[in-house]
Design a protein around this motif. Structure first.
Motif, PDB file in Angstrom:
ATOM      1  N   LEU A 111       0.821  -1.211   0.000  1.00 23.48           N
ATOM      2  CA  LEU A 111       0.000   0.000   0.000  1.00 23.48           C
ATOM      3  C   LEU A 111       0.856   1.262   0.000  1.00 23.48           C
ATOM      4  CD1 LEU A 111      -2.810  -1.053   2.484  1.00 23.48           C
ATOM      5  CD2 LEU A 111      -3.050  -0.633   0.035  1.00 23.48           C
ATOM      6  N   ALA A 112       1.920   1.264   0.791  1.00 25.95           N
ATOM      7  CA  ALA A 112       2.795   2.434   0.862  1.00 25.95           C
ATOM      8  C   ALA A 112       3.474   2.685  -0.488  1.00 25.95           C
ATOM      9  CB  ALA A 112       3.840   2.243   1.955  1.00 25.95           C
ATOM     10  N   MET A 113       3.962   1.634  -1.122  1.00 20.32           N
ATOM     11  CA  MET A 113       4.637   1.807  -2.409  1.00 20.32           C
ATOM     12  C   MET A 113       3.641   2.167  -3.514  1.00 20.32           C
ATOM     13  SD  MET A 113       7.670   1.654  -1.487  1.00 20.32           S
ATOM     14  CE  MET A 113       8.564   1.741  -3.004  1.00 20.32           C
ATOM     15  N   THR A 114       2.420   1.642  -3.429  1.00 22.58           N
ATOM     16  CA  THR A 114       1.384   2.012  -4.398  1.00 22.58           C
ATOM     17  C   THR A 114       1.051   3.492  -4.268  1.00 22.58           C
ATOM     18  OG1 THR A 114       0.448  -0.207  -4.306  1.00 22.58           O
ATOM     19  CG2 THR A 114      -0.981   1.534  -5.156  1.00 22.58           C
ATOM     20  N   ARG A 115       0.956   3.971  -3.027  1.00 27.48           N
ATOM     21  CA  ARG A 115       0.692   5.390  -2.788  1.00 27.48           C
ATOM     22  C   ARG A 115       1.808   6.266  -3.354  1.00 27.48           C
ATOM     23  NH1 ARG A 115       1.153   8.156   2.874  1.00 27.48           N
ATOM     24  NH2 ARG A 115       0.258  10.176   2.410  1.00 27.48           N
ATOM     25  N   LEU A 116       3.049   5.834  -3.180  1.00 28.20           N
ATOM     26  CA  LEU A 116       4.193   6.577  -3.712  1.00 28.20           C
ATOM     27  C   LEU A 116       4.137   6.635  -5.241  1.00 28.20           C
ATOM     28  CD1 LEU A 116       7.006   7.902  -3.270  1.00 28.20           C
ATOM     29  CD2 LEU A 116       7.951   5.611  -3.510  1.00 28.20           C
ATOM     30  N   MET A 117       3.835   5.510  -5.861  1.00 27.55           N
ATOM     31  CA  MET A 117       3.781   5.474  -7.322  1.00 27.55           C
ATOM     32  C   MET A 117       2.625   6.309  -7.855  1.00 27.55           C
ATOM     33  SD  MET A 117       6.447   3.935  -8.115  1.00 27.55           S
ATOM     34  CE  MET A 117       6.232   3.895  -9.857  1.00 27.55           C
ATOM     35  N   LEU A 118       1.470   6.292  -7.154  1.00 25.09           N
ATOM     36  CA  LEU A 118       0.350   7.116  -7.591  1.00 25.09           C
ATOM     37  C   LEU A 118       0.673   8.605  -7.505  1.00 25.09           C
ATOM     38  CD1 LEU A 118      -2.678   5.173  -6.078  1.00 25.09           C
ATOM     39  CD2 LEU A 118      -2.113   5.487  -8.499  1.00 25.09           C
ATOM     40  N   ARG A 119       1.387   9.006  -6.464  1.00 21.47           N
ATOM     41  CA  ARG A 119       1.796  10.410  -6.351  1.00 21.47           C
ATOM     42  C   ARG A 119       2.739  10.794  -7.484  1.00 21.47           C
ATOM     43  NH1 ARG A 119       3.036  12.090  -0.141  1.00 21.47           N
ATOM     44  NH2 ARG A 119       0.895  12.036   0.568  1.00 21.47           N
ATOM     45  N   ARG A 120       3.643   9.890  -7.831  1.00 22.77           N
ATOM     46  CA  ARG A 120       4.570  10.164  -8.932  1.00 22.77           C
ATOM     47  C   ARG A 120       3.825  10.270 -10.261  1.00 22.77           C
ATOM     48  NH1 ARG A 120       9.844   6.321  -8.033  1.00 22.77           N
ATOM     49  NH2 ARG A 120      10.618   7.357  -6.178  1.00 22.77           N
ATOM     50  N   LEU A 121       2.863   9.379 -10.488  1.00 23.46           N
ATOM     51  CA  LEU A 121       2.093   9.431 -11.732  1.00 23.46           C
ATOM     52  C   LEU A 121       1.216  10.672 -11.796  1.00 23.46           C
ATOM     53  CD1 LEU A 121       1.088   5.681 -12.070  1.00 23.46           C
ATOM     54  CD2 LEU A 121       2.663   6.959 -13.522  1.00 23.46           C
ATOM     55  N   ALA A 122       0.647  11.083 -10.671  1.00 20.57           N
ATOM     56  CA  ALA A 122      -0.195  12.272 -10.655  1.00 20.57           C
ATOM     57  C   ALA A 122       0.619  13.534 -10.951  1.00 20.57           C
ATOM     58  CB  ALA A 122      -0.899  12.390  -9.314  1.00 20.57           C
ATOM     59  N   ALA A 123       1.867  13.542 -10.515  1.00 16.87           N
ATOM     60  CA  ALA A 123       2.727  14.710 -10.740  1.00 16.87           C
ATOM     61  C   ALA A 123       3.217  14.780 -12.184  1.00 16.87           C
ATOM     62  CB  ALA A 123       3.928  14.666  -9.793  1.00 16.87           C
ATOM     63  N   ALA A 124       3.253  13.653 -12.868  1.00 14.08           N
ATOM     64  CA  ALA A 124       3.789  13.616 -14.240  1.00 14.08           C
ATOM     65  C   ALA A 124       2.818  14.165 -15.252  1.00 14.08           C
ATOM     66  CB  ALA A 124       4.139  12.195 -14.628  1.00 14.08           C
TER      67      ALA A 124
END
Length: 67
Positions: free
Chosen positions: A54-67
């Motif tokens: 869950l923590a890594m999924t949250r990190l990846m979603l934040r990165r994708l949202a910023a891109a």
């Protein structure tokens, strides 16, 4: 045509394991920022593994949202 770099122009090769160690330490630091993962609260390994996903999924979603 690509330019050939001489031996003095090449970047120095880092010692073996330095880059991998930095990536692992950075990942553990990110996981430690999550409250549930900062201490060993869970009794089952599967629960802790789920929180890590869950923590890594949250990190990846934040990165994708910023891109």
């Amino acid at each position: 045509m690509t330019a050939q770099l001489g031996p003095s122009q090449r970047a120095p090769i880092p010692p073996a394991g330095t880059i991998v160690q930095a990536v692992v330490e950075r990942t553990f630091a990110r996981l430690g920022r999550n409250r549930r993962l900062s201490k060993d609260y869970e009794r089952l390994c599967g629960t802790t593994e789920t929180w890590i996903y869950l923590a890594m999924t949250r990190l990846m979603l934040r990165r994708l949202a910023a891109a």
